[in-house]
Design a protein around this motif. Structure first.
Motif, PDB file in Angstrom:
ATOM      1  N   LEU A  20       0.846  -1.179   0.000  1.00 47.02           N
ATOM      2  CA  LEU A  20       0.000   0.000   0.000  1.00 47.02           C
ATOM      3  C   LEU A  20       0.885   1.234   0.000  1.00 47.02           C
ATOM      4  CD1 LEU A  20      -3.045   0.679   0.130  1.00 47.02           C
ATOM      5  CD2 LEU A  20      -2.820   0.771   2.607  1.00 47.02           C
ATOM      6  N   LEU A  21       0.918   1.946  -1.104  1.00 46.71           N
ATOM      7  CA  LEU A  21       1.769   3.125  -1.207  1.00 46.71           C
ATOM      8  C   LEU A  21       1.271   4.214  -0.274  1.00 46.71           C
ATOM      9  CD1 LEU A  21       2.411   3.389  -5.060  1.00 46.71           C
ATOM     10  CD2 LEU A  21       3.644   2.084  -3.322  1.00 46.71           C
ATOM     11  N   GLY A  22       2.201   4.859   0.411  1.00 45.01           N
ATOM     12  CA  GLY A  22       1.838   5.921   1.329  1.00 45.01           C
ATOM     13  C   GLY A  22       1.061   5.436   2.532  1.00 45.01           C
ATOM     14  N   GLY A  23       1.267   4.154   2.889  1.00 40.89           N
ATOM     15  CA  GLY A  23       0.482   3.554   3.959  1.00 40.89           C
ATOM     16  C   GLY A  23       0.616   4.253   5.303  1.00 40.89           C
ATOM     17  N   SER A  24       1.708   4.998   5.492  1.00 40.01           N
ATOM     18  CA  SER A  24       1.904   5.662   6.781  1.00 40.01           C
ATOM     19  C   SER A  24       0.876   6.753   7.042  1.00 40.01           C
ATOM     20  CB  SER A  24       3.315   6.262   6.837  1.00 40.01           C
ATOM     21  OG  SER A  24       3.490   7.216   5.799  1.00 40.01           O
ATOM     22  N   LYS A  25       0.166   7.193   6.003  1.00 40.08           N
ATOM     23  CA  LYS A  25      -0.853   8.236   6.176  1.00 40.08           C
ATOM     24  C   LYS A  25      -2.085   7.708   6.905  1.00 40.08           C
ATOM     25  CE  LYS A  25       0.337  10.514   1.771  1.00 40.08           C
ATOM     26  NZ  LYS A  25      -0.193  10.869   0.440  1.00 40.08           N
ATOM     27  N   TRP A  26      -2.278   6.396   6.846  1.00 39.82           N
ATOM     28  CA  TRP A  26      -3.525   5.835   7.343  1.00 39.82           C
ATOM     29  C   TRP A  26      -3.274   5.155   8.669  1.00 39.82           C
ATOM     30  CZ3 TRP A  26      -2.269   4.091   2.123  1.00 39.82           C
ATOM     31  CH2 TRP A  26      -2.643   5.040   1.184  1.00 39.82           C
ATOM     32  N   THR A  27      -3.577   5.843   9.720  1.00 41.64           N
ATOM     33  CA  THR A  27      -3.369   5.283  11.052  1.00 41.64           C
ATOM     34  C   THR A  27      -4.472   4.275  11.342  1.00 41.64           C
ATOM     35  OG1 THR A  27      -2.405   7.362  11.795  1.00 41.64           O
ATOM     36  CG2 THR A  27      -3.125   5.809  13.491  1.00 41.64           C
ATOM     37  N   PRO A  28      -4.116   3.009  11.511  1.00 39.44           N
ATOM     38  CA  PRO A  28      -5.156   2.001  11.759  1.00 39.44           C
ATOM     39  C   PRO A  28      -5.863   2.249  13.079  1.00 39.44           C
ATOM     40  CG  PRO A  28      -2.975   1.073  12.131  1.00 39.44           C
ATOM     41  CD  PRO A  28      -2.767   2.439  11.533  1.00 39.44           C
ATOM     42  N   ARG A  29      -7.171   1.967  13.113  1.00 36.77           N
ATOM     43  CA  ARG A  29      -7.952   2.153  14.328  1.00 36.77           C
ATOM     44  C   ARG A  29      -7.687   1.033  15.330  1.00 36.77           C
ATOM     45  NH1 ARG A  29     -12.297   5.804  13.690  1.00 36.77           N
ATOM     46  NH2 ARG A  29     -12.171   6.858  11.669  1.00 36.77           N
ATOM     47  N   LYS A  30      -7.225  -0.119  14.808  1.00 35.82           N
ATOM     48  CA  LYS A  30      -6.850  -1.232  15.663  1.00 35.82           C
ATOM     49  C   LYS A  30      -5.453  -1.689  15.256  1.00 35.82           C
ATOM     50  CE  LYS A  30     -11.608  -2.945  16.110  1.00 35.82           C
ATOM     51  NZ  LYS A  30     -12.506  -4.107  15.886  1.00 35.82           N
ATOM     52  N   PRO A  31      -4.680  -2.245  16.178  1.00 37.98           N
ATOM     53  CA  PRO A  31      -3.348  -2.743  15.807  1.00 37.98           C
ATOM     54  C   PRO A  31      -3.463  -3.765  14.682  1.00 37.98           C
ATOM     55  CG  PRO A  31      -3.628  -2.741  18.192  1.00 37.98           C
ATOM     56  CD  PRO A  31      -4.973  -2.439  17.610  1.00 37.98           C
ATOM     57  N   PRO A  32      -2.721  -3.585  13.593  1.00 35.39           N
ATOM     58  CA  PRO A  32      -2.828  -4.527  12.471  1.00 35.39           C
ATOM     59  C   PRO A  32      -2.304  -5.908  12.843  1.00 35.39           C
ATOM     60  CG  PRO A  32      -0.999  -3.014  12.129  1.00 35.39           C
ATOM     61  CD  PRO A  32      -1.731  -2.530  13.338  1.00 35.39           C
ATOM     62  N   ILE A  33      -2.965  -6.939  12.324  1.00 36.85           N
ATOM     63  CA  ILE A  33      -2.537  -8.321  12.506  1.00 36.85           C
ATOM     64  C   ILE A  33      -1.870  -8.770  11.217  1.00 36.85           C
ATOM     65  CG2 ILE A  33      -3.312 -10.685  12.931  1.00 36.85           C
ATOM     66  CD1 ILE A  33      -5.675  -9.516  14.462  1.00 36.85           C
ATOM     67  N   ASP A  34      -0.677  -9.350  11.335  1.00 34.53           N
ATOM     68  CA  ASP A  34       0.064  -9.829  10.162  1.00 34.53           C
ATOM     69  C   ASP A  34       0.292  -8.722   9.140  1.00 34.53           C
ATOM     70  OD1 ASP A  34       0.390 -12.405  11.085  1.00 34.53           O
ATOM     71  OD2 ASP A  34      -1.410 -13.167  10.111  1.00 34.53           O
ATOM     72  N   HIS A  35       0.490  -7.496   9.626  1.00 35.13           N
ATOM     73  CA  HIS A  35       0.795  -6.356   8.752  1.00 35.13           C
ATOM     74  C   HIS A  35      -0.290  -6.127   7.696  1.00 35.13           C
ATOM     75  CE1 HIS A  35       4.752  -7.464  10.431  1.00 35.13           C
ATOM     76  NE2 HIS A  35       5.012  -6.180  10.353  1.00 35.13           N
ATOM     77  N   LEU A  36      -1.531  -6.358   8.088  1.00 40.32           N
ATOM     78  CA  LEU A  36      -2.661  -6.072   7.204  1.00 40.32           C
ATOM     79  C   LEU A  36      -3.354  -4.807   7.680  1.00 40.32           C
ATOM     80  CD1 LEU A  36      -4.197  -9.665   6.877  1.00 40.32           C
ATOM     81  CD2 LEU A  36      -2.820  -8.456   5.179  1.00 40.32           C
ATOM     82  N   LEU A  37      -3.523  -3.839   6.792  1.00 37.62           N
ATOM     83  CA  LEU A  37      -4.218  -2.599   7.106  1.00 37.62           C
ATOM     84  C   LEU A  37      -5.645  -2.669   6.567  1.00 37.62           C
ATOM     85  CD1 LEU A  37      -1.479   0.063   6.257  1.00 37.62           C
ATOM     86  CD2 LEU A  37      -2.117  -0.827   8.505  1.00 37.62           C
ATOM     87  N   THR A  38      -6.608  -2.281   7.363  1.00 35.89           N
ATOM     88  CA  THR A  38      -8.007  -2.278   6.929  1.00 35.89           C
ATOM     89  C   THR A  38      -8.356  -0.891   6.415  1.00 35.89           C
ATOM     90  OG1 THR A  38      -8.483  -3.910   8.640  1.00 35.89           O
ATOM     91  CG2 THR A  38     -10.362  -2.856   7.588  1.00 35.89           C
ATOM     92  N   VAL A  39      -8.713  -0.814   5.130  1.00 38.16           N
ATOM     93  CA  VAL A  39      -8.897   0.479   4.468  1.00 38.16           C
ATOM     94  C   VAL A  39     -10.171   0.475   3.629  1.00 38.16           C
ATOM     95  CG1 VAL A  39      -6.406   0.916   4.367  1.00 38.16           C
ATOM     96  CG2 VAL A  39      -7.528  -0.236   2.450  1.00 38.16           C
ATOM     97  N   ASP A  40     -10.578   1.675   3.261  1.00 41.31           N
ATOM     98  CA  ASP A  40     -11.617   1.886   2.262  1.00 41.31           C
ATOM     99  C   ASP A  40     -10.947   2.439   1.014  1.00 41.31           C
ATOM    100  OD1 ASP A  40     -13.513   1.114   4.145  1.00 41.31           O
ATOM    101  OD2 ASP A  40     -13.936   3.180   4.760  1.00 41.31           O
ATOM    102  N   ILE A  41     -11.308   1.884  -0.145  1.00 38.16           N
ATOM    103  CA  ILE A  41     -10.639   2.230  -1.398  1.00 38.16           C
ATOM    104  C   ILE A  41     -11.660   2.755  -2.396  1.00 38.16           C
ATOM    105  CG2 ILE A  41      -9.210   1.378  -3.292  1.00 38.16           C
ATOM    106  CD1 ILE A  41      -8.331  -0.921  -1.444  1.00 38.16           C
ATOM    107  N   GLU A  42     -11.409   3.941  -2.907  1.00 42.35           N
ATOM    108  CA  GLU A  42     -12.268   4.520  -3.948  1.00 42.35           C
ATOM    109  C   GLU A  42     -11.724   4.135  -5.318  1.00 42.35           C
ATOM    110  OE1 GLU A  42     -13.999   8.944  -5.174  1.00 42.35           O
ATOM    111  OE2 GLU A  42     -11.953   8.739  -4.394  1.00 42.35           O
TER     112      GLU A  42
END
Length: 435
Positions: A20-42
């Motif tokens: 995920l490019l620029g992933g540091s912009k999206w602070t996860p609401r919960k600690p990620p498991i296995d380095h998976l970020l939960t996002v909404d994608i347009e």
């Protein structure tokens, strides 16, 4: 369906953070498991737009679908294949499962059967499988000695044109490096340049190896060609072709990308010797491609004896040293590997098991996506980010454990934001060639 719309959102998608490019912009609401970020994608007009942490918006400006924490990957990149050999197992099985048996069987079959129609139909079958599984880019090695080079490169050029809007295709010449010391080898280098291909070959231990490597670099530099070698595909600790190619890359001040596949013998060499070679590979800027499925099948095979090593190179050590490491499918249903289906997920799945690419998974998903894309010079492929084409693979699996425990045959593949047909071609399509 929603995926036919020009503007929609994918909600609650779990994406490997390393893709995920620029992933540091999206602070996860919960600690990620296995380095998976939960996002909404347009997705709008086939392009990825805004990406936000899941739940950032309470409503959306376009229709949306809740993926319920299903994983989303970029499309796969398979950078070491042999499409010209593919799917001949039924007519040319390996008699004993060994490398030597495979080589002899393929040579016999190619002399008897590899005309334009035969090569075209089997290569096209491989492309159909790759596309349906969610692959976006493929590099294939083509057996190129004598008249076969002209036949296979012409077929490749035709398929490259026919599939240009679906798959990015690259071709590499494949001969033993001694071939480049002959006039035929120089003509082959000219053909590769004419076809926009990559110069490649098999390096094996012999008294003239350094001369062969030097000549290959000279031909490539003169024609401004990239290089892709088969190296040390054996369990002999004295096989040090990778070391010599790294030395040659530095000596020739070669600026193009050099890729070396297999490198199996590195795993059976003393640790200090392997470390020295890895350091030299890093200095030379060489990329490594490991082929775990095929090499597990071929290496250390002896009749009536259990194999005791896995055939793969030192993947972890190379990556730790900063060497780019990709993993690819290699052969498919031919004498070198009797199985396979051109599926990038299967390649990753098997590599995780064979080479222990888990706990943590970290950025290992890159080995079948972003890293091979970079080695192939494809800066917009194998990653997810705003402004990139929406070429994605959607899985119901919510974790790596779920992803790698079932076949994921029900995956959804998006190309330019649109859902494609993922029905695989029927094996019966090739029956008239195989029986």
């Amino acid at each position: 369906m929603l995926f036919d719309s020009n503007h929609y959102w994918l909600r609650n998608a779990r994406v490997p953070a390393s893709l995920l490019l620029g992933g540091s912009k999206w602070t996860p609401r919960k600690p990620p498991i296995d380095h998976l970020l939960t996002v909404d994608i347009e997705i709008q007009e086939g392009v990825i737009g805004t990406i936000t942490a899941a739940g950032t918006f309470s409503s959306f400006s376009a229709p949306s679908i809740d993926l319920q924490n299903g994983m989303v990957w970029p499309c796969f990149v398979d950078m070491h294949t042999h499409l010209d050999k593919g799917h001949i197992w039924n007519r040319a099985p390996n008699p004993n499962g060994t490398f030597e048996g495979a080589l002899t069987t393929v040579q016999k079959d190619s002399k008897q059967r590899w005309n334009e129609q035969d090569v075209y139909r089997r290569m096209e079958f491989g492309l159909k499988c790759s596309y349906a599984h969610g692959t976006q880019a493929i590099r294939t090695h083509l057996d190129s000695a004598d008249k076969q080079g002209k036949i296979s490169f012409e077929v490749f050029r035709q398929l490259q044109a026919e599939w240009h809007d679906r798959l990015i295709l690259q071709a590499v010449s494949l001969v033993s490096l001694d071939y480049y010391l002959t006039p035929k080898g120089e003509k082959l280098a000219d053909l590769v340049a004419e076809m926009g291909g990559i110069l490649g070959g098999v390096a094996y231990t012999n008294p003239d190896l350094e001369q062969q490597i030097d000549r290959t670099f000279q031909l490539a530099k003169h024609r401004k060609l990239l290089l892709d070698f088969h190296v040390d595909e054996n369990g002999d600790p004295e096989s040090r072709c990778l070391h010599l190619i790294a030395e040659a890359t530095i000596k020739h001040k070669y600026k193009g990308k050099v890729v070396c596949g297999h490198c199996c013998s590195l795993a059976v060499q003393p640790p200090e010797q392997a470390a020295a070679t890895i350091a030299l590979v890093k200095k030379a800027g060489i990329g490594i491609v490991s082929l775990p499925m095929c090499n597990l099948y071929l290496q250390d095979r002896q009749a009536a004896r259990t194999p005791y090593w896995r055939g793969v190179t030192r993947i972890h050590e190379l990556k730790k040293a900063g060497v780019p490491v990709a993993i690819a499918s290699d052969n498919c249903r031919d004498p070198f590997y009797g199985f396979g289906d051109h599926d990038g997920l299967e390649v990753f799945n098997q590599a995780v098991r064979i080479a222990h690419l888990d706990r943590p998974y970290g950025d290992w998903p890159n080995v079948v996506t972003m890293t091979p894309a970079e080695l192939m010079g494809l800066s917009q492929v194998g990653r997810i980010g705003g402004g990139l084409s929406a070429d994605l693979v959607l899985f119901k699996a919510r974790s790596f454990s779920e992803l790698l425990s079932r076949s994921q045959h029900d995956r959804i593949v998006l190309r330019n934001g649109k859902q494609i047909e993922t029905t695989l071609p029927d094996y019966a399509e090739l029956d008239d060639l195989l029986y």
